[in-house]
Design a protein around this motif. Structure first.
Motif: not given
Length: 256
Positions: A229, A241, A244, A246
């Motif tokens: 992102c 993250c 998002c 991740n």
């Protein structure tokens, strides 16, 4: 001529050890120049100050010419604020008697100091202190530049007409009291132009001050862009993250 241009380009844009040393030397020169400007702005214009001004002006002019010579579109450089700050600095150094009132504006050169020579990227790589305090350093720099720039503008526009602004110290005092909204009232700027200038100092100054306070007191985060992102800042021990989800692989800087 081509060889000279190539050498200049390598010094300003290259990634060699010589280029890094050269750019750090420019950084030291700029910091020393800014310190000289801040100190001598409060002193009467004396022969030794004029001599130093001329030497510094020639150095800044050579630096300015070198950067223009390696630019792909030299004319477009004049669309950037940093170019005009250098023009102002060069004019005030080379003609200190003529433009004495705008001497404070030389500190605008600081705006270019932290935005050129690939300086931010290099400092992030070389200095853990800078990495941890980058936002604080930039916010403090912006606030100091604003204070001294507005001091220069107030002094240049008021010292010939306003009996309350006789010295740069008076202008600095007015700027700081306006910025903090203390407003003791012993120094004011008359006429609509002066009042608008006061309003500008208060609004922009308070904004920069709160920005500095914000970055000082908020939790420390590392700069590590998320691949998914693009979120730039994360907690040092983040695994995912927060925007998002991740998976993050933030390197551990260790103790050095």
């Amino acid at each position: 001529m081509a060889t000279l241009t190539a050498t200049i380009h390598d010094l300003y844009e290259g990634e060699t050890r010589r280029a890094h040393r050269f750019r750090y030397a420019l950084l030291v020169f700029d910091v020393a120049t800014i310190a000289f400007v801040m100190v001598t702005s409060f002193l009467p214009l004396m022969p030794w100050i004029i001599a130093c001004d001329l030497v510094l002006g020639v150095c800044v002019l050579l630096d300015f010419a070198a950067r223009l010579s390696i630019s792909r579109a030299p004319a477009r450089e004049f669309l950037h604020l940093s170019t005009w700050t250098d023009v102002i600095a060069i004019a005030s150094f080379l003609a200190p008697v003529v433009v004495e009132g705008i001497g404070f504006l030389r500190i605008l050169r600081t705006l270019r100091l932290l935005r050129t020579y690939h300086l931010l990227e290099r400092l992030r790589k070389d200095s853990k202190l800078f990495r941890r305090n980058e936002d604080v350093i930039l916010a403090a720099t912006n606030l100091v530049v604003f204070v001294f720039t507005m001091t220069g503008i107030v002094y240049a526009t008021q010292h010939n007409t306003n009996p309350a602004i006789q010295t740069p110290i008076d202008a600095l005092y007015f700027t700081v009291t306006s910025l903090t909204t203390t407003g003791y009232g012993d120094i004011t700027l008359p006429e609509p132009t002066g009042r608008l200038l006061s309003v500008f100092v208060m609004i922009c100054g308070v904004t920069l001050f709160f920005r500095l306070a914000q970055v000082v007191f908020r939790p420390y985060k590392v700069r590590f862009p998320c691949d998914a992102c693009g979120l730039q800042r994360h907690e040092p021990d983040a695994v995912h993250c927060k925007a998002c989800g991740n998976l993050m692989k933030i390197p551990n800087e260790g103790d050095d």
